[in-house]
Write a protein that holds these residues in place. Structure first.
Motif, mmCIF file in Angstrom:
data_model
loop_
_atom_site.group_PDB
_atom_site.id
_atom_site.type_symbol
_atom_site.label_atom_id
_atom_site.label_comp_id
_atom_site.label_asym_id
_atom_site.label_seq_id
_atom_site.Cartn_x
_atom_site.Cartn_y
_atom_site.Cartn_z
ATOM 1 N N VAL A 109 0.859 -1.188 0.000
ATOM 2 C CA VAL A 109 0.000 0.000 0.000
ATOM 3 C C VAL A 109 0.890 1.232 0.000
ATOM 4 C CG1 VAL A 109 -1.811 1.297 1.176
ATOM 5 C CG2 VAL A 109 -1.833 -1.213 1.228
ATOM 6 N N GLU A 110 0.738 2.034 -1.038
ATOM 7 C CA GLU A 110 1.476 3.282 -1.142
ATOM 8 C C GLU A 110 0.654 4.416 -0.543
ATOM 9 O OE1 GLU A 110 3.451 1.979 -5.463
ATOM 10 O OE2 GLU A 110 1.888 3.526 -5.357
ATOM 11 N N GLY A 111 1.355 5.485 -0.138
ATOM 12 C CA GLY A 111 0.673 6.666 0.391
ATOM 13 C C GLY A 111 0.716 6.783 1.897
ATOM 14 N N LEU A 112 1.413 5.865 2.574
ATOM 15 C CA LEU A 112 1.463 5.861 4.041
ATOM 16 C C LEU A 112 2.863 6.108 4.593
ATOM 17 C CD1 LEU A 112 -0.793 2.705 4.547
ATOM 18 C CD2 LEU A 112 -1.492 5.091 4.851
ATOM 19 N N ASP A 113 3.860 6.101 3.737
ATOM 20 C CA ASP A 113 5.247 6.241 4.189
ATOM 21 C C ASP A 113 5.436 7.510 5.007
ATOM 22 O OD1 ASP A 113 8.018 5.856 4.435
ATOM 23 O OD2 ASP A 113 8.424 6.917 2.551
ATOM 24 N N GLY A 114 6.073 7.358 6.167
ATOM 25 C CA GLY A 114 6.380 8.500 7.023
ATOM 26 C C GLY A 114 5.280 8.911 7.976
ATOM 27 N N LEU A 115 4.092 8.311 7.846
ATOM 28 C CA LEU A 115 2.985 8.670 8.717
ATOM 29 C C LEU A 115 3.096 7.959 10.067
ATOM 30 C CD1 LEU A 115 -0.078 8.494 6.285
ATOM 31 C CD2 LEU A 115 1.219 10.521 6.983
ATOM 32 N N THR A 116 2.573 8.600 11.088
ATOM 33 C CA THR A 116 2.441 7.958 12.396
ATOM 34 C C THR A 116 1.216 7.058 12.385
ATOM 35 O OG1 THR A 116 3.483 9.806 13.542
ATOM 36 C CG2 THR A 116 2.069 8.371 14.864
ATOM 37 N N TYR A 117 1.338 5.875 12.976
ATOM 38 C CA TYR A 117 0.184 4.997 13.123
ATOM 39 C C TYR A 117 0.075 4.504 14.552
ATOM 40 C CZ TYR A 117 3.405 0.963 12.673
ATOM 41 O OH TYR A 117 4.422 0.066 12.849
ATOM 42 N N LEU A 118 -1.164 4.197 14.943
ATOM 43 C CA LEU A 118 -1.467 3.628 16.251
ATOM 44 C C LEU A 118 -1.727 2.148 16.047
ATOM 45 C CD1 LEU A 118 -3.935 6.417 17.463
ATOM 46 C CD2 LEU A 118 -1.441 6.319 17.726
ATOM 47 N N ASP A 119 -0.972 1.304 16.755
ATOM 48 C CA ASP A 119 -1.018 -0.139 16.540
ATOM 49 C C ASP A 119 -1.899 -0.802 17.593
ATOM 50 O OD1 ASP A 119 -0.612 -2.798 16.015
ATOM 51 O OD2 ASP A 119 1.568 -2.660 15.926
ATOM 52 N N LYS A 120 -3.087 -1.237 17.170
ATOM 53 C CA LYS A 120 -4.000 -1.902 18.095
ATOM 54 C C LYS A 120 -3.401 -3.181 18.657
ATOM 55 C CE LYS A 120 -8.724 -3.660 18.569
ATOM 56 N NZ LYS A 120 -10.011 -3.923 17.866
ATOM 57 N N ASN A 121 -2.562 -3.846 17.868
ATOM 58 C CA ASN A 121 -1.923 -5.068 18.338
ATOM 59 C C ASN A 121 -0.852 -4.819 19.393
ATOM 60 O OD1 ASN A 121 -3.377 -6.910 16.722
ATOM 61 N ND2 ASN A 121 -2.072 -6.458 14.959
ATOM 62 N N ASP A 122 -0.554 -3.554 19.649
ATOM 63 C CA ASP A 122 0.455 -3.188 20.644
ATOM 64 C C ASP A 122 -0.073 -2.080 21.547
ATOM 65 O OD1 ASP A 122 2.838 -3.116 22.042
ATOM 66 O OD2 ASP A 122 3.967 -2.082 20.479
ATOM 67 N N GLY A 123 -1.338 -2.232 21.972
ATOM 68 C CA GLY A 123 -1.912 -1.280 22.924
ATOM 69 C C GLY A 123 -2.047 0.128 22.399
ATOM 70 N N TYR A 124 -2.186 0.284 21.086
ATOM 71 C CA TYR A 124 -2.328 1.578 20.420
ATOM 72 C C TYR A 124 -1.098 2.465 20.603
ATOM 73 C CZ TYR A 124 -7.213 0.364 19.691
ATOM 74 O OH TYR A 124 -8.371 -0.267 19.310
ATOM 75 N N ARG A 125 0.057 1.851 20.779
ATOM 76 C CA ARG A 125 1.281 2.648 20.786
ATOM 77 C C ARG A 125 1.528 3.243 19.402
ATOM 78 N NH1 ARG A 125 5.643 -0.965 24.308
ATOM 79 N NH2 ARG A 125 4.434 -0.954 26.265
ATOM 80 N N ALA A 126 2.212 4.395 19.395
ATOM 81 C CA ALA A 126 2.462 5.108 18.145
ATOM 82 C C ALA A 126 3.806 4.713 17.557
ATOM 83 C CB ALA A 126 2.412 6.611 18.387
ATOM 84 N N TYR A 127 3.807 4.486 16.243
ATOM 85 C CA TYR A 127 5.021 4.176 15.492
ATOM 86 C C TYR A 127 4.990 4.969 14.194
ATOM 87 C CZ TYR A 127 5.474 0.182 18.664
ATOM 88 O OH TYR A 127 5.591 -0.610 19.775
ATOM 89 N N THR A 128 6.114 4.987 13.496
ATOM 90 C CA THR A 128 6.204 5.661 12.204
ATOM 91 C C THR A 128 6.291 4.619 11.096
ATOM 92 O OG1 THR A 128 7.327 7.564 13.184
ATOM 93 C CG2 THR A 128 7.523 7.282 10.795
ATOM 94 N N GLN A 129 5.458 4.771 10.078
ATOM 95 C CA GLN A 129 5.496 3.872 8.929
ATOM 96 C C GLN A 129 6.790 4.060 8.158
ATOM 97 O OE1 GLN A 129 3.092 1.553 7.871
ATOM 98 N NE2 GLN A 129 4.648 0.958 6.373
ATOM 99 N N GLN A 130 7.481 2.958 7.922
ATOM 100 C CA GLN A 130 8.727 2.988 7.165
ATOM 101 C C GLN A 130 8.485 2.385 5.783
ATOM 102 O OE1 GLN A 130 11.481 4.384 8.469
ATOM 103 N NE2 GLN A 130 10.565 4.719 10.477
ATOM 104 N N GLY A 131 8.428 3.222 4.761
ATOM 105 C CA GLY A 131 8.181 2.740 3.409
ATOM 106 C C GLY A 131 6.724 2.390 3.200
ATOM 107 N N ASP A 132 6.450 1.692 2.098
ATOM 108 C CA ASP A 132 5.088 1.255 1.824
ATOM 109 C C ASP A 132 4.652 0.234 2.875
ATOM 110 O OD1 ASP A 132 5.126 2.814 -0.464
ATOM 111 O OD2 ASP A 132 5.648 1.125 -1.784
ATOM 112 N N TRP A 133 3.336 0.161 3.099
ATOM 113 C CA TRP A 133 2.826 -0.896 3.983
ATOM 114 C C TRP A 133 2.989 -2.241 3.299
ATOM 115 C CZ3 TRP A 133 -0.342 -4.952 3.382
ATOM 116 C CH2 TRP A 133 -0.768 -5.614 4.531
ATOM 117 N N ILE A 134 3.514 -3.226 4.044
ATOM 118 C CA ILE A 134 3.514 -4.626 3.634
ATOM 119 C C ILE A 134 3.202 -5.466 4.868
ATOM 120 C CG2 ILE A 134 5.097 -4.405 1.672
ATOM 121 C CD1 ILE A 134 7.343 -5.420 3.513
#
Length: 287
Positions: free
Chosen positions: A164-189
């Motif tokens: 999935v293109e269009g997400l690189d560099g965005l912050t995301y909240l990971d439900k699988n990790d207690g909604y902790r915030a991470y930064t998307q590195q490259g395209d989603w895979i």
């Protein structure tokens, strides 16, 4: 309404539906949940995945485009409410059909929810693109806060081989990790090194333009969103899918890329005002 050429009532995979046929595509919208079940560009394959393990109604239908409203997940709710809102298991009705823009638009509404000063309708345009507008109106006398999503289950050849293109560099909240915030590195895979093999991510303040590239089906699905500040990307992965009665071994066949207002991106709607969540889905062949 059914005098509009190409619009008819019928069934799609055993579900009562509004069936739409145009020069450029065909589609089916279920009366149960107002849910888009199918969109097939002329000469192409279905854009959406429907689970072959569907349970009897009123169990929610897994696949297509469930309408999550007036909340996403159980955000802001207690545990005693259905996940993703009330309207996805209500009977909707066709209130309008019209020919326009080289295609056909059908408008469906669910019944009003007692005690909620919000009304919603879904406008689905079937043509060269699939366009959907989820229109929420505040009919009360005070502001109302809500969340929502158009929960797209895109059909893919193998979710482990798409990106999935269009997400690189965005912050995301990971439900699988207690909604902790991470930064998307490259395209989603799905094989993301941080947590490979599964995904349940909400991207607040996302850009509204995403591209799902599927080499196995030789196509890209372009998703353009207006009025939706969040993107959600979900696939349960093999282990979690095995515990889901309506996914099981079929988890490889879909990826959810959702147009949403969720997480910190809530909608506060003043009395008498409307909010529109709109998505446009376009399929293009890969070179």
């Amino acid at each position: 309404m059914l005098a509009v050429p190409g619009v008819a009532f019928g069934t799609f995979q055993g579900l009562e539906a509004v069936l739409v046929e145009t020069a450029h595509a065909s589609a089916a919208v279920a009366l149960f949940g107002g849910q888009v079940l199918s969109y097939v560009p002329r000469g192409g394959q279905d854009v959406f995945w429907l689970s072959p393990l569907r349970a009897a109604l009123p169990t929610p239908v897994r696949g297509g485009i469930p309408v999550c409203w007036p909340y996403f997940g159980r955000q802001g709710q207690g545990e005693g409410v259905p996940s993703h809102g009330f309207v996805r298991t209500l009977p909707w009705r066709l209130v309008e059909a019209r020919a326009e823009d080289e295609g056909v638009t059908v408008v469906l509404e669910p019944p009003a929810l007692q005690g909620l000063d919000l009304r919603v309708r879904s406008e689905v345009h079937v043509g060269r693109q699939l366009r959907q507008r989820l229109v929420t109106t505040n009919t009360g006398g005070a502001p109302v806060v809500f969340t929502e999503a158009l929960h797209n289950y895109f059909r893919v050849a193998d979710v482990e081989a798409v990106r999935v293109e269009g997400l690189d560099g965005l912050t995301y909240l990971d439900k699988n990790d207690g909604y902790r915030a991470y930064t998307q590195q490259g395209d989603w895979i799905l094989a993301d090194p941080r947590d490979p093999g599964r995904s349940d991510r909400t991207y607040p303040g996302a850009g509204g333009r995403y591209r799902l590239v599927d080499p196995g089906l030789g196509r890209a699905i372009e998703l353009q969103v207006q009025g939706g500040r969040s993107a959600v990307v979900w696939n349960p992965g093999e282990a979690a899918a095995a515990r889901m009665a309506d996914v099981g071994p079929y988890w490889r066949g879909f990826l959810c890329v959702e147009a949403a207002n969720a997480g910190p991106d809530v909608v506060a709607l003043d009395p008498g005002r409307q909010h529109v969540l709109e998505q446009r889905i376009t399929v293009t062949p890969l070179p």
